[in-house]
Design a protein around this motif. Structure first.
Motif, PDB file in Angstrom:
ATOM      1  N   LEU A  93       0.517  -1.450   0.268  1.00  0.00           N
ATOM      2  CA  LEU A  93      -0.244   0.074   0.109  1.00  0.00           C
ATOM      3  C   LEU A  93       0.739   0.776  -0.179  1.00  0.00           C
ATOM      4  N   LEU A  94       0.998   2.714  -0.821  1.00  0.00           N
ATOM      5  CA  LEU A  94       0.866   3.389  -0.644  1.00  0.00           C
ATOM      6  C   LEU A  94       0.426   4.421   0.164  1.00  0.00           C
ATOM      7  N   VAL A  95       0.912   5.398   0.404  1.00  0.00           N
ATOM      8  CA  VAL A  95      -0.066   6.780   0.662  1.00  0.00           C
ATOM      9  C   VAL A  95       0.263   7.556   0.272  1.00  0.00           C
ATOM     10  N   ALA A  96      -0.519   8.634  -0.211  1.00  0.00           N
ATOM     11  CA  ALA A  96      -0.328   9.990  -0.484  1.00  0.00           C
ATOM     12  C   ALA A  96      -1.257  11.162  -0.670  1.00  0.00           C
ATOM     13  N   THR A  97      -0.957  11.776  -1.038  1.00  0.00           N
ATOM     14  CA  THR A  97      -1.625  13.601  -0.363  1.00  0.00           C
ATOM     15  C   THR A  97      -2.739  13.907  -2.073  1.00  0.00           C
ATOM     16  N   GLN A  98      -3.516  14.309  -1.851  1.00  0.00           N
ATOM     17  CA  GLN A  98      -4.139  15.029  -3.741  1.00  0.00           C
ATOM     18  C   GLN A  98      -2.765  16.188  -4.001  1.00  0.00           C
ATOM     19  N   THR A  99      -2.617  16.880  -4.702  1.00  0.00           N
ATOM     20  CA  THR A  99      -1.844  17.464  -5.371  1.00  0.00           C
ATOM     21  C   THR A  99      -2.233  18.945  -5.087  1.00  0.00           C
ATOM     22  N   ASN A 100      -1.327  19.841  -3.997  1.00  0.00           N
ATOM     23  CA  ASN A 100      -1.735  20.830  -3.003  1.00  0.00           C
ATOM     24  C   ASN A 100      -1.069  21.977  -4.237  1.00  0.00           C
ATOM     25  N   PRO A 101      -2.148  22.376  -5.102  1.00  0.00           N
ATOM     26  CA  PRO A 101      -1.463  23.235  -5.998  1.00  0.00           C
ATOM     27  C   PRO A 101      -0.244  24.559  -4.918  1.00  0.00           C
ATOM     28  N   ALA A 102      -1.379  24.544  -3.464  1.00  0.00           N
ATOM     29  CA  ALA A 102       0.185  25.687  -2.451  1.00  0.00           C
ATOM     30  C   ALA A 102       1.254  25.749  -2.538  1.00  0.00           C
ATOM     31  N   ASP A 103       1.763  23.774  -2.380  1.00  0.00           N
ATOM     32  CA  ASP A 103       3.134  23.603  -2.254  1.00  0.00           C
ATOM     33  C   ASP A 103       3.278  22.318  -3.218  1.00  0.00           C
ATOM     34  N   SER A 104       3.185  22.440  -4.326  1.00  0.00           N
ATOM     35  CA  SER A 104       3.331  21.058  -5.193  1.00  0.00           C
ATOM     36  C   SER A 104       4.824  20.811  -5.380  1.00  0.00           C
ATOM     37  N   HIS A 105       5.749  22.285  -5.548  1.00  0.00           N
ATOM     38  CA  HIS A 105       6.518  22.542  -5.896  1.00  0.00           C
ATOM     39  C   HIS A 105       7.360  22.057  -4.756  1.00  0.00           C
ATOM     40  N   LEU A 106       7.168  21.408  -4.279  1.00  0.00           N
ATOM     41  CA  LEU A 106       7.904  21.228  -2.635  1.00  0.00           C
ATOM     42  C   LEU A 106       8.303  19.071  -2.673  1.00  0.00           C
ATOM     43  N   SER A 107       6.897  18.770  -4.189  1.00  0.00           N
ATOM     44  CA  SER A 107       7.245  16.914  -3.899  1.00  0.00           C
ATOM     45  C   SER A 107       7.478  16.775  -5.270  1.00  0.00           C
ATOM     46  N   ASN A 108       7.276  14.988  -5.440  1.00  0.00           N
ATOM     47  CA  ASN A 108       7.925  14.666  -6.556  1.00  0.00           C
ATOM     48  C   ASN A 108       6.444  14.799  -7.108  1.00  0.00           C
TER      49      ASN A 108
END
Length: 260
Positions: A93-108
């Motif tokens: 199982l992988l656990v992630a979060t929806q892409t958040n425009p406010a900080d999407s530049h911080l994660s792959n």
């Protein structure tokens, strides 16, 4: 069947704390090993986010101290793009979060969608702003349409389905009936796995689309988790589910368990 290895993706954004909390809860529930994978970008190590990016490992490990969880930290390359480079293959199982425009530049940017569609491993996608304070998996809605993706999702989610208080089998079709053979077959199959199933079908009379019908069901059943297939470019899936994958990855306010 259970979850033995869970991967949770880490970054310097505001959603990591809630994501780790939920992943740790699942790891405790299923006695699974938890692998925290740092997917910070080069941009995360610049400007105001630098301190948070440097503290990711320490915060991850500190948050798990005192919990009965076997955990490990890994750091992905800032240039990682493939599921293998993002440590997804040796997991249940992988656990992630929806892409958040406010900080999407911080994660792959490959997480969540590209990894979900390319890894062959189911993913729990949490909504932006998720705090992790609520438990998930008590009332689950399974979006079922007899496709390969939906079938895969149902079987991947069995550990959660078995322990749920109630599982609502949602089917959206012009000829829907509780008595349909395929509906009864899936209900009986899940019940043989110890799942408590309630049929929650919706006859498609052309008055609404599948997504609206699904959301109406979620409100009615007080659900806390959706289980569904993740669809990419299949004409069949686009006709049946009408782009629901994109909607659930970006606009839903509850956790979604998806398989491709």
């Amino acid at each position: 069947m259970s979850f033995q290895d869970i991967v949770v993706y880490l970054d310097a954004g505001a959603n990591t704390v809630g994501r780790v909390r939920t992943a740790a809860d699942l790891a405790t529930r299923y006695r699974a090993r938890l692998l925290g994978v740092d997917i910070s970008t080069k941009a995360a190590r610049e400007g105001d986010s630098n301190d948070a990016a440097l503290a990711i490992q320490q915060r991850f490990e500190t948050s798990l101290q005192g919990m009965n969880v076997n955990f490990t930290y890994r750091k992905a390359s800032a240039d990682a793009r493939t599921p293998e480079e993002l440590f997804s293959h040796s997991a249940d199982l992988l656990v992630a979060t929806q892409t958040n425009p406010a900080d999407s530049h911080l994660s792959n940017s490959a997480v969540p969608e590209a990894v979900l569609l390319g890894s062959g491993v189911p993913m729990l996608v949490l909504p932006a702003g998720w705090t992790g304070e609520k438990s998930i998996g008590n009332n689950i809605v399974v979006a079922w349409n007899i496709s390969r993706e939906a079938t895969r999702a149902v079987h991947d989610a069995l550990p959660l389905l078995r322990t749920a208080q109630c599982v609502y089998l949602f089917v959206f079709a012009p000829n829907y009936s509780d008595d349909n053979e395929d509906v009864q077959d899936m209900k009986a199959h899940l019940e043989r796995h110890g799942v408590k199933v309630i049929l929650a079908g919706w006859r498609d009379r052309g008055e609404t689309d599948m997504t609206s019908a699904l959301f109406a069901n979620l409100d009615r059943e007080d659900a806390d988790l959706i289980v569904c297939g993740a669809y990419s470019h299949s004409p069949f899936s686009e006709a049946v589910f009408g782009g629901v994958t994109k909607i659930l990855l970006s606009n839903i306010s509850m956790p979604v368990f998806m398989s491709h």
